[in-house]
Write a protein that holds these residues in place. Sequence first.
Motif, PDB file in Angstrom:
ATOM      1  N   ALA A 166       0.829  -1.203   0.000  1.00  0.00           N
ATOM      2  CA  ALA A 166       0.000   0.000   0.000  1.00  0.00           C
ATOM      3  C   ALA A 166       0.862   1.251   0.000  1.00  0.00           C
ATOM      4  N   LYS A 167       1.929   1.235   0.782  1.00  0.00           N
ATOM      5  CA  LYS A 167       2.832   2.379   0.842  1.00  0.00           C
ATOM      6  C   LYS A 167       3.456   2.651  -0.520  1.00  0.00           C
ATOM      7  N   ALA A 168       3.936   1.590  -1.179  1.00  0.00           N
ATOM      8  CA  ALA A 168       4.560   1.755  -2.499  1.00  0.00           C
ATOM      9  C   ALA A 168       3.556   2.304  -3.509  1.00  0.00           C
ATOM     10  N   SER A 169       2.352   1.784  -3.496  1.00  0.00           N
ATOM     11  CA  SER A 169       1.330   2.244  -4.440  1.00  0.00           C
ATOM     12  C   SER A 169       0.969   3.707  -4.190  1.00  0.00           C
ATOM     13  N   LEU A 170       0.869   4.088  -2.922  1.00  0.00           N
ATOM     14  CA  LEU A 170       0.551   5.471  -2.578  1.00  0.00           C
ATOM     15  C   LEU A 170       1.671   6.419  -2.990  1.00  0.00           C
ATOM     16  N   LEU A 171       2.908   5.994  -2.766  1.00  0.00           N
ATOM     17  CA  LEU A 171       4.053   6.809  -3.189  1.00  0.00           C
ATOM     18  C   LEU A 171       4.039   7.017  -4.693  1.00  0.00           C
ATOM     19  N   LEU A 172       3.681   5.963  -5.421  1.00  0.00           N
ATOM     20  CA  LEU A 172       3.618   6.048  -6.878  1.00  0.00           C
ATOM     21  C   LEU A 172       2.528   7.026  -7.320  1.00  0.00           C
ATOM     22  N   MET A 173       1.366   6.964  -6.665  1.00  0.00           N
ATOM     23  CA  MET A 173       0.270   7.871  -7.008  1.00  0.00           C
ATOM     24  C   MET A 173       0.598   9.317  -6.654  1.00  0.00           C
ATOM     25  N   MET A 174       1.512   9.488  -5.705  1.00  0.00           N
ATOM     26  CA  MET A 174       1.917  10.837  -5.298  1.00  0.00           C
ATOM     27  C   MET A 174       3.104  11.347  -6.109  1.00  0.00           C
ATOM     28  N   GLY A 175       3.546  10.538  -7.095  1.00  0.00           N
ATOM     29  CA  GLY A 175       4.634  10.967  -7.966  1.00  0.00           C
ATOM     30  C   GLY A 175       6.022  10.612  -7.472  1.00  0.00           C
ATOM     31  N   GLU A 176       6.118   9.842  -6.386  1.00  0.00           N
ATOM     32  CA  GLU A 176       7.424   9.447  -5.822  1.00  0.00           C
ATOM     33  C   GLU A 176       7.833   8.099  -6.421  1.00  0.00           C
ATOM     34  N   ARG A 177       8.193   8.102  -7.700  1.00  0.00           N
ATOM     35  CA  ARG A 177       8.472   6.859  -8.422  1.00  0.00           C
ATOM     36  C   ARG A 177       9.650   6.077  -7.829  1.00  0.00           C
ATOM     37  N   GLU A 178      10.763   6.741  -7.580  1.00  0.00           N
ATOM     38  CA  GLU A 178      11.962   6.048  -7.093  1.00  0.00           C
ATOM     39  C   GLU A 178      11.738   5.431  -5.721  1.00  0.00           C
ATOM     40  N   LYS A 179      11.068   6.182  -4.850  1.00  0.00           N
ATOM     41  CA  LYS A 179      10.778   5.640  -3.519  1.00  0.00           C
ATOM     42  C   LYS A 179       9.816   4.463  -3.617  1.00  0.00           C
ATOM     43  N   ALA A 180       8.865   4.561  -4.540  1.00  0.00           N
ATOM     44  CA  ALA A 180       7.905   3.465  -4.734  1.00  0.00           C
ATOM     45  C   ALA A 180       8.626   2.198  -5.187  1.00  0.00           C
ATOM     46  N   ILE A 181       9.580   2.342  -6.093  1.00  0.00           N
ATOM     47  CA  ILE A 181      10.340   1.189  -6.577  1.00  0.00           C
ATOM     48  C   ILE A 181      11.104   0.535  -5.425  1.00  0.00           C
TER      49      ILE A 181
END
Length: 208
Positions: A166-181
């Motif tokens: 959930a954290k990774a998906s939320l980071l991705l939706m917020m534009g934090e691609r590298e952190k999501a990866i």
Amino acid sequence: MRTILLLCVFASGCAARNYTYYLVEPPAPKHQALKEEGTLIRPFGFGSTTAMKVKWNDGNMITEVDVPMLATGQRIVIEHGAGSKDVKTIPTSRLVPPTPTKADEALVEAYRARGLRIDDSAPEVSIIRARGLMQDAMKAGNYSLALEWAETVLQRYKSHPEFLRAKASLLLMMGEREKAIEVYEQVESIESDPNVRKKLEELQRQQK
């Protein structure tokens, strides 16, 4: 006969006035701050989203704290100064971890049985209630709040696959691609999921 009549008049006068009339006469003036006007309104409702603002100044530091009004009646200790090892603190956040319930016990035992790490120094939190609050925030489009609820669980259950995804998906939706990866890679090393692996490979290709 005249004596009896006077006694009756005096007795009827006493009956018309209660004893407080003779204790304070005339009535003492009431301070303006103590006067009640209109219908009294209950100042606080109880719940995790209600807070009481407390301010104080010791001459060197001005402190302002929002103290949550907890329906469970838990005691909250506020330290104005250096931290103490004897007092368990809640990490800086505007959220109060929901108290665990009986329904959480099975989830925690299953988590422990898998050998996943628990930070016992972090505040206890209800996995079930935090999940519901996180999902509600996601449905409302409030991704930053949903991320905070996920982090509230991950502070204690640092390897929880569901909340890491959930954290990774939320980071991705917020534009934090590298952190999501990074978080997707972390959760894949704990528990692999076909959909997550596919998404991670897609993100890694886009990164090249």
